[in-house]
Motif scaffolding. Sequence first.
Motif, PDB file in Angstrom:
ATOM      1  N   PRO A  54       7.004  -6.241  49.745  1.00 47.40           N
ATOM      2  CA  PRO A  54       6.763  -6.243  48.643  1.00 47.40           C
ATOM      3  C   PRO A  54       6.549  -8.132  48.629  1.00 47.40           C
ATOM      4  O   PRO A  54       7.736  -8.466  49.102  1.00 47.40           O
ATOM      5  N   VAL A  55       5.824  -9.068  47.424  1.00 41.55           N
ATOM      6  CA  VAL A  55       6.234 -10.128  47.538  1.00 41.55           C
ATOM      7  C   VAL A  55       6.626 -10.384  45.416  1.00 41.55           C
ATOM      8  O   VAL A  55       5.790  -9.418  44.686  1.00 41.55           O
ATOM      9  N   LYS A  56       6.947 -11.363  45.262  1.00 42.22           N
ATOM     10  CA  LYS A  56       7.378 -11.147  43.863  1.00 42.22           C
ATOM     11  C   LYS A  56       6.819 -11.516  42.913  1.00 42.22           C
ATOM     12  O   LYS A  56       6.401 -13.039  43.182  1.00 42.22           O
ATOM     13  N   GLU A  57       6.179 -11.631  42.015  1.00 38.62           N
ATOM     14  CA  GLU A  57       5.822 -12.429  40.761  1.00 38.62           C
ATOM     15  C   GLU A  57       6.362 -12.588  39.802  1.00 38.62           C
ATOM     16  O   GLU A  57       5.823 -13.546  39.442  1.00 38.62           O
ATOM     17  N   SER A  58       7.097 -11.923  38.973  1.00 41.10           N
ATOM     18  CA  SER A  58       7.830 -12.382  38.332  1.00 41.10           C
ATOM     19  C   SER A  58       9.210 -11.054  38.332  1.00 41.10           C
ATOM     20  O   SER A  58       9.541 -10.189  39.109  1.00 41.10           O
ATOM     21  N   ASP A  59      10.013 -10.798  37.599  1.00 39.26           N
ATOM     22  CA  ASP A  59      11.027 -10.352  37.303  1.00 39.26           C
ATOM     23  C   ASP A  59      11.277  -8.902  37.912  1.00 39.26           C
ATOM     24  O   ASP A  59      11.650  -7.530  38.548  1.00 39.26           O
ATOM     25  N   ARG A  60      10.198  -8.291  37.277  1.00 42.15           N
ATOM     26  CA  ARG A  60       9.211  -6.870  37.248  1.00 42.15           C
ATOM     27  C   ARG A  60       8.567  -6.980  37.975  1.00 42.15           C
ATOM     28  O   ARG A  60       7.368  -5.102  37.737  1.00 42.15           O
ATOM     29  N   THR A  61       7.604  -7.288  38.284  1.00 42.43           N
ATOM     30  CA  THR A  61       6.194  -7.667  39.086  1.00 42.43           C
ATOM     31  C   THR A  61       5.760  -7.931  40.743  1.00 42.43           C
ATOM     32  O   THR A  61       6.620  -9.031  40.726  1.00 42.43           O
ATOM     33  N   PHE A  62       6.012  -7.019  41.032  1.00 37.71           N
ATOM     34  CA  PHE A  62       5.360  -6.919  42.526  1.00 37.71           C
ATOM     35  C   PHE A  62       4.149  -7.115  42.855  1.00 37.71           C
ATOM     36  O   PHE A  62       3.388  -5.782  42.454  1.00 37.71           O
ATOM     37  N   VAL A  63       3.362  -7.191  44.386  1.00 38.35           N
ATOM     38  CA  VAL A  63       2.454  -7.315  44.882  1.00 38.35           C
ATOM     39  C   VAL A  63       2.810  -6.228  45.446  1.00 38.35           C
ATOM     40  O   VAL A  63       3.597  -6.679  46.911  1.00 38.35           O
ATOM     41  N   GLU A 118      -3.592  -3.900  49.493  1.00 34.18           N
ATOM     42  CA  GLU A 118      -2.661  -4.659  48.316  1.00 34.18           C
ATOM     43  C   GLU A 118      -2.601  -3.683  47.318  1.00 34.18           C
ATOM     44  O   GLU A 118      -3.817  -3.631  46.522  1.00 34.18           O
ATOM     45  N   LYS A 119      -1.506  -3.378  46.161  1.00 33.93           N
ATOM     46  CA  LYS A 119      -1.525  -3.019  44.427  1.00 33.93           C
ATOM     47  C   LYS A 119      -0.141  -4.396  44.473  1.00 33.93           C
ATOM     48  O   LYS A 119       0.947  -3.942  44.607  1.00 33.93           O
ATOM     49  N   LYS A 120      -0.462  -4.031  42.544  1.00 28.66           N
ATOM     50  CA  LYS A 120       0.322  -5.197  42.146  1.00 28.66           C
ATOM     51  C   LYS A 120       1.041  -3.721  40.976  1.00 28.66           C
ATOM     52  O   LYS A 120      -0.095  -2.764  40.169  1.00 28.66           O
ATOM     53  N   VAL A 121       2.338  -3.680  41.060  1.00 27.89           N
ATOM     54  CA  VAL A 121       2.750  -2.689  40.499  1.00 27.89           C
ATOM     55  C   VAL A 121       4.035  -3.328  38.874  1.00 27.89           C
ATOM     56  O   VAL A 121       3.760  -4.900  40.062  1.00 27.89           O
ATOM     57  N   THR A 122       4.340  -2.689  38.294  1.00 29.36           N
ATOM     58  CA  THR A 122       5.043  -3.316  37.260  1.00 29.36           C
ATOM     59  C   THR A 122       5.591  -2.289  36.566  1.00 29.36           C
ATOM     60  O   THR A 122       6.357  -1.509  36.564  1.00 29.36           O
ATOM     61  N   ILE A 123       7.520  -2.775  37.219  1.00 27.07           N
ATOM     62  CA  ILE A 123       8.115  -1.824  36.905  1.00 27.07           C
ATOM     63  C   ILE A 123       9.067  -2.061  35.026  1.00 27.07           C
ATOM     64  O   ILE A 123       9.079  -2.884  34.845  1.00 27.07           O
ATOM     65  N   PRO A 124       8.769  -0.532  34.893  1.00 25.93           N
ATOM     66  CA  PRO A 124       9.369  -0.629  33.114  1.00 25.93           C
ATOM     67  C   PRO A 124      10.824  -1.532  33.251  1.00 25.93           C
ATOM     68  O   PRO A 124      11.319  -1.534  33.416  1.00 25.93           O
ATOM     69  N   GLU A 125      10.705  -2.197  31.763  1.00 24.78           N
ATOM     70  CA  GLU A 125      11.857  -2.674  31.664  1.00 24.78           C
ATOM     71  C   GLU A 125      13.123  -1.995  31.410  1.00 24.78           C
ATOM     72  O   GLU A 125      14.773  -2.316  32.113  1.00 24.78           O
ATOM     73  N   ASP A 150      12.748  -0.866  48.921  1.00 26.60           N
ATOM     74  CA  ASP A 150      13.639  -1.066  47.814  1.00 26.60           C
ATOM     75  C   ASP A 150      12.860  -2.271  46.631  1.00 26.60           C
ATOM     76  O   ASP A 150      12.481  -2.871  47.200  1.00 26.60           O
ATOM     77  N   LEU A 151      12.322  -2.435  45.340  1.00 26.47           N
ATOM     78  CA  LEU A 151      12.051  -3.051  44.464  1.00 26.47           C
ATOM     79  C   LEU A 151      13.852  -3.512  44.099  1.00 26.47           C
ATOM     80  O   LEU A 151      12.865  -5.210  44.010  1.00 26.47           O
ATOM     81  N   ILE A 152      13.604  -3.032  43.822  1.00 29.38           N
ATOM     82  CA  ILE A 152      15.185  -2.919  42.164  1.00 29.38           C
ATOM     83  C   ILE A 152      16.232  -2.651  42.446  1.00 29.38           C
ATOM     84  O   ILE A 152      15.855  -1.043  42.237  1.00 29.38           O
ATOM     85  N   SER A 153      17.136  -2.847  42.901  1.00 27.75           N
ATOM     86  CA  SER A 153      18.051  -1.716  43.669  1.00 27.75           C
ATOM     87  C   SER A 153      19.560  -3.156  44.321  1.00 27.75           C
ATOM     88  O   SER A 153      19.243  -4.379  44.694  1.00 27.75           O
ATOM     89  N   PRO A 154      20.948  -2.249  43.943  1.00 26.00           N
ATOM     90  CA  PRO A 154      21.489  -3.079  44.238  1.00 26.00           C
ATOM     91  C   PRO A 154      21.464  -3.654  45.607  1.00 26.00           C
ATOM     92  O   PRO A 154      22.835  -4.584  45.950  1.00 26.00           O
ATOM     93  N   PHE A 155      20.928  -3.415  46.289  1.00 23.73           N
ATOM     94  CA  PHE A 155      21.395  -3.678  48.002  1.00 23.73           C
ATOM     95  C   PHE A 155      20.200  -5.068  48.096  1.00 23.73           C
ATOM     96  O   PHE A 155      19.701  -5.311  48.973  1.00 23.73           O
ATOM     97  N   VAL A 156      18.798  -5.334  46.923  1.00 22.78           N
ATOM     98  CA  VAL A 156      17.950  -6.302  46.904  1.00 22.78           C
ATOM     99  C   VAL A 156      18.759  -7.396  46.302  1.00 22.78           C
ATOM    100  O   VAL A 156      18.989  -7.489  45.371  1.00 22.78           O
ATOM    101  N   PHE A 157      18.477  -8.219  47.208  1.00 21.21           N
ATOM    102  CA  PHE A 157      18.953  -9.810  45.776  1.00 21.21           C
ATOM    103  C   PHE A 157      17.918 -10.389  45.688  1.00 21.21           C
ATOM    104  O   PHE A 157      18.052 -11.340  45.253  1.00 21.21           O
ATOM    105  N   GLY A 158      16.507 -10.269  46.264  1.00 20.92           N
ATOM    106  CA  GLY A 158      15.261 -10.433  45.627  1.00 20.92           C
ATOM    107  C   GLY A 158      14.708 -10.901  46.332  1.00 20.92           C
ATOM    108  O   GLY A 158      15.181 -11.091  47.582  1.00 20.92           O
ATOM    109  N   TYR A 159      13.015 -10.982  46.667  1.00 19.45           N
ATOM    110  CA  TYR A 159      12.237 -10.802  46.658  1.00 19.45           C
ATOM    111  C   TYR A 159      11.269 -12.150  46.612  1.00 19.45           C
ATOM    112  O   TYR A 159      11.557 -12.988  45.327  1.00 19.45           O
TER     113      TYR A 159
END
Length: 416
Positions: A54-63, A118-125, A150-159
Amino acid sequence: MIRQQISIKYALVSGLLSILLLFPIVSQAQQTLEQLNQALRYSRYSRISPKILPVKESDRTFVLQMPVEKIEENIEFGVYNFSYGILSSFQEPITAQNMINLTEEDLVRETDFHFYFEKKVTIPEEQEMAFALFRATDTRQGDEYYYHADLISPFVFGYPDFWAYYGDNIPFDQNFIVKNDAVEFRGSTTAMLHKFHYPASFDVPLPPMEIRPAAVPREVTVNYQGDFLLNTPKKFEEDGYFLIQSDTNSTKGMMLRTVHDAFPKVKDYDEMVEMVVYISTRKEHESLNAAEDAKIALDQYWIGLTKDEDQAKKLIREYFKQIEFANILFTDFKEGWKTDRGMVYTVMGPPNEVSFKLNGEIWSYLVANSNSKITFTFARVKNILTPNYYILNRSRSLQPEWFKSITLWRNGQMAF
């Protein structure tokens, strides 16, 4: 009347068959990430190796960068069915509705060694956690390969908002890099990256039945090596591991460990001496370490175990093939064979069953001539360098099977 009875019977049988045929579909549809057996992920005979980077584009959008390494030669695209999806938990059912099929038109690139999607995904708020899942199904025998991240979880400090790439424009899909080799870092939100070097070496892990805590370094040396431009090749010349960041005030970054040019294979006889610790007695290992000529000492060691030269050669090949796979599969800031999972993999072999939970990973081995299993549980530990850091839950109950495996190695009878 007879014809009507036959018709009714046929209808009942037909209906029953329809229900029975439905069961496998329903069962498969209701499978969850927690229930998947991902043993093929660690098999010595896998034909492909998928990843999600995963590459992070914004808080809830990942490539989602999804390279699939071609281990089998001359693989044609149509041999596999590929799909991906986003799950909100390890318990969410994996269904046709939340898995999206990937076609040849979705290929960003194909090389001799990779398929790349390669796909871009956005996670709902409102969604608290998110996990990306990639699935590849071999149409020839139905084998299913999975990889999740993991994209968003307690074990990810950020991509990070950047990534490294090979010369053929495929994302760098491993955690180690050969010293003095170059990769190119690319990103869109910043022009400079920062490089931190950790010149650390690590001890061999304690065996599974050793319940005393391992020694922990009181301090970790870190050297800031300045910044460098994106979109230019970068080499890593020192031993140790590196953390690359675009923002030094954040926890997001990419970790790389430098390795010698023979890696994941063994470099020399001195390294061989270090690696046989898992199947040696303390006295044997001390003797090997003290030997003036490591090659002669190792020759005597292997022949001493098997009492047969041909058997010794076979044993050496098998043991260091295990080391090689452990290095490929489990290297993080430590060499793979020095991690807890790498240690268990080396001695016990590839697990028969592998399951993941949010906070851990469970390996099961079938016990020979028995209906029982032996289980190794690895606890997932939060770590700023990697979201995939696991520590074995050690127990004295693991000792009998552990010693049985070591005995098989020493008798030249371990084979996978």
